[in-house]
Design a protein around this motif. Sequence first.
Motif, PDB file in Angstrom:
ATOM      1  N   ILE A 183      64.984  40.708  60.643  1.00  0.00           N
ATOM      2  CA  ILE A 183      63.951  40.987  61.656  1.00  0.00           C
ATOM      3  C   ILE A 183      62.571  40.580  61.145  1.00  0.00           C
ATOM      4  O   ILE A 183      61.776  39.960  61.868  1.00  0.00           O
ATOM      5  CB  ILE A 183      63.975  42.470  62.057  1.00  0.00           C
ATOM      6  CG1 ILE A 183      65.239  42.778  62.857  1.00  0.00           C
ATOM      7  CG2 ILE A 183      62.734  42.849  62.867  1.00  0.00           C
ATOM      8  CD1 ILE A 183      65.454  44.248  63.140  1.00  0.00           C
ATOM      9  N   LEU A 243      60.182  37.812  62.910  1.00  0.00           N
ATOM     10  CA  LEU A 243      58.806  38.124  63.319  1.00  0.00           C
ATOM     11  C   LEU A 243      57.827  37.112  62.725  1.00  0.00           C
ATOM     12  O   LEU A 243      56.891  36.657  63.397  1.00  0.00           O
ATOM     13  CB  LEU A 243      58.433  39.541  62.883  1.00  0.00           C
ATOM     14  CG  LEU A 243      59.061  40.694  63.672  1.00  0.00           C
ATOM     15  CD1 LEU A 243      58.732  42.023  63.004  1.00  0.00           C
ATOM     16  CD2 LEU A 243      58.550  40.694  65.110  1.00  0.00           C
ATOM     17  N   GLU A 244      58.053  36.763  61.461  1.00  0.00           N
ATOM     18  CA  GLU A 244      57.155  35.812  60.802  1.00  0.00           C
ATOM     19  C   GLU A 244      57.230  34.432  61.453  1.00  0.00           C
ATOM     20  O   GLU A 244      56.232  33.707  61.510  1.00  0.00           O
ATOM     21  CB  GLU A 244      57.515  35.720  59.316  1.00  0.00           C
ATOM     22  CG  GLU A 244      56.532  34.894  58.505  1.00  0.00           C
ATOM     23  CD  GLU A 244      56.784  34.988  57.014  1.00  0.00           C
ATOM     24  OE1 GLU A 244      55.986  34.407  56.248  1.00  0.00           O
ATOM     25  OE2 GLU A 244      57.770  35.637  56.606  1.00  0.00           O
ATOM     26  N   TYR A 277      58.159  33.777  64.756  1.00  0.00           N
ATOM     27  CA  TYR A 277      57.820  33.715  66.181  1.00  0.00           C
ATOM     28  C   TYR A 277      56.539  34.465  66.567  1.00  0.00           C
ATOM     29  O   TYR A 277      56.023  34.264  67.667  1.00  0.00           O
ATOM     30  CB  TYR A 277      58.987  34.268  67.013  1.00  0.00           C
ATOM     31  CG  TYR A 277      60.213  33.403  66.948  1.00  0.00           C
ATOM     32  CD1 TYR A 277      60.243  32.147  67.568  1.00  0.00           C
ATOM     33  CD2 TYR A 277      61.346  33.807  66.239  1.00  0.00           C
ATOM     34  CE1 TYR A 277      61.366  31.338  67.494  1.00  0.00           C
ATOM     35  CE2 TYR A 277      62.480  33.004  66.161  1.00  0.00           C
ATOM     36  CZ  TYR A 277      62.480  31.780  66.794  1.00  0.00           C
ATOM     37  OH  TYR A 277      63.590  30.977  66.727  1.00  0.00           O
ATOM     38  N   VAL A 278      56.012  35.318  65.701  1.00  0.00           N
ATOM     39  CA  VAL A 278      54.816  36.086  66.045  1.00  0.00           C
ATOM     40  C   VAL A 278      53.703  35.737  65.061  1.00  0.00           C
ATOM     41  O   VAL A 278      53.810  36.010  63.859  1.00  0.00           O
ATOM     42  CB  VAL A 278      55.084  37.613  66.014  1.00  0.00           C
ATOM     43  CG1 VAL A 278      53.816  38.376  66.407  1.00  0.00           C
ATOM     44  CG2 VAL A 278      56.245  37.969  66.935  1.00  0.00           C
ATOM     45  N   TYR A 286      52.628  39.676  56.981  1.00  0.00           N
ATOM     46  CA  TYR A 286      54.049  39.488  56.694  1.00  0.00           C
ATOM     47  C   TYR A 286      54.372  39.555  55.194  1.00  0.00           C
ATOM     48  O   TYR A 286      55.362  40.209  54.813  1.00  0.00           O
ATOM     49  CB  TYR A 286      54.549  38.190  57.317  1.00  0.00           C
ATOM     50  CG  TYR A 286      54.551  38.264  58.827  1.00  0.00           C
ATOM     51  CD1 TYR A 286      55.272  39.255  59.497  1.00  0.00           C
ATOM     52  CD2 TYR A 286      53.791  37.388  59.597  1.00  0.00           C
ATOM     53  CE1 TYR A 286      55.262  39.348  60.879  1.00  0.00           C
ATOM     54  CE2 TYR A 286      53.761  37.481  60.983  1.00  0.00           C
ATOM     55  CZ  TYR A 286      54.502  38.462  61.621  1.00  0.00           C
ATOM     56  OH  TYR A 286      54.476  38.562  62.992  1.00  0.00           O
TER      57      TYR A 286
END
Length: 391
Positions: free
Chosen positions: A347, A351-352, A354-355, A365
């Motif tokens: 996860i 996140l790193e 796509y966000v 991150y």
Amino acid sequence: MGHVAETVSGSWVQLHGSRGEESYEHKIFMRVTVLVSELVHLTPLFLLLSPSTCPLSSLFLLAITPSQPLIDHGHFQYNSISLGLTLLAVLALKHGWVCTGSAMFSLALNYKQMSLYHALPFFFFILGPRYNSWSGVRELVKVGVTVVLTFALCWLPFVDTAGDVLTRMFPFNRGLFEDKVANFWCSISVVVKVREIFSRITLVRAALFFTLVSVLPSQLLLFRESTPHKFILALTNSALGFFLFSFHVHEKTILIPLATIVLLYNDKRTNGQTNGQNNELTVSLPVVWFTVIATFSMWPLLLKDGLYMMYIAGMGLYLTTVYILFKQQLYSTSVLLFMLSVLGCVILHLLEIYVEPTERYPHIYPTLNSLYSAGHFALFFCYFNYRQIVD
């Protein structure tokens, strides 16, 4: 290796003039030296860990553990030398070759000062069964002579510059920790900026105090009961304590506790089972779990070096092998917890990707990676100390 390099091309090792040397031939030579150092120092380890003493499943997991190859061949270092010598020293002591083990560890310590993480367990394991008898004292004298001679040989070329060498070995002026390392000091610095509040000398003293308090209990237990199993656990607990609390720690320093933990791959007691109990897990789940988190914790460093494809391939092969070994126990509580832990790593990676981080928190991150990994390492530290008490 330096003399060989000079024979091939003197410009590669020319003082000052070799800085910035990036020729194709030089890169090939350097990578070959890493491979050679691995063959020299790790091949004997695999020979000693033969299938008669270590199942093939454990040997295979040991061979494909991704963290050390990623650092030595990607980030580019020679950790296999010091770690290989340390592991050979451990196995020598397990076979009763005390002077040989002492010489091996002295070489590891002089090659890389971070081997100090393992120094206390070696001291207490050798001292424990020998201090209270004349025959033991004579053996301790032999060990002392072996250590002194090994140190003398290593330091002989540096007699005139010993002060400069020591300054480079213990760089207290470089700060409490490096980048986003997954240890205690980096984690609390998210809330309390300790490097801004306290002086360097105060932080050095605090790090020394916390480190000694964290590692001495396990070493005193080893002194009282010096068995090979407890020796490996004490090595693990000492190295983890140093990693979590000592001064100036790098992300890649997690390789040091990992080096001795992998010797427990085939020790089912670390799964929480005694030898008399039926345990269907063929390898130690805590060791596998620690290996995954240790590799994950180095992700920011590996990403900086452009090693994301190698990281994915290495972790993919390792986790696929783990799945094959554990697929019959997928619904056990411990395996489910392990899978949830790995899911957390996935996860954070997603996140790193796509966000985008906000301007206010550009390093969110690497910080989350550090905190997530540090939490795991703290729990592992408690667990392996507990295992040293009850096993």
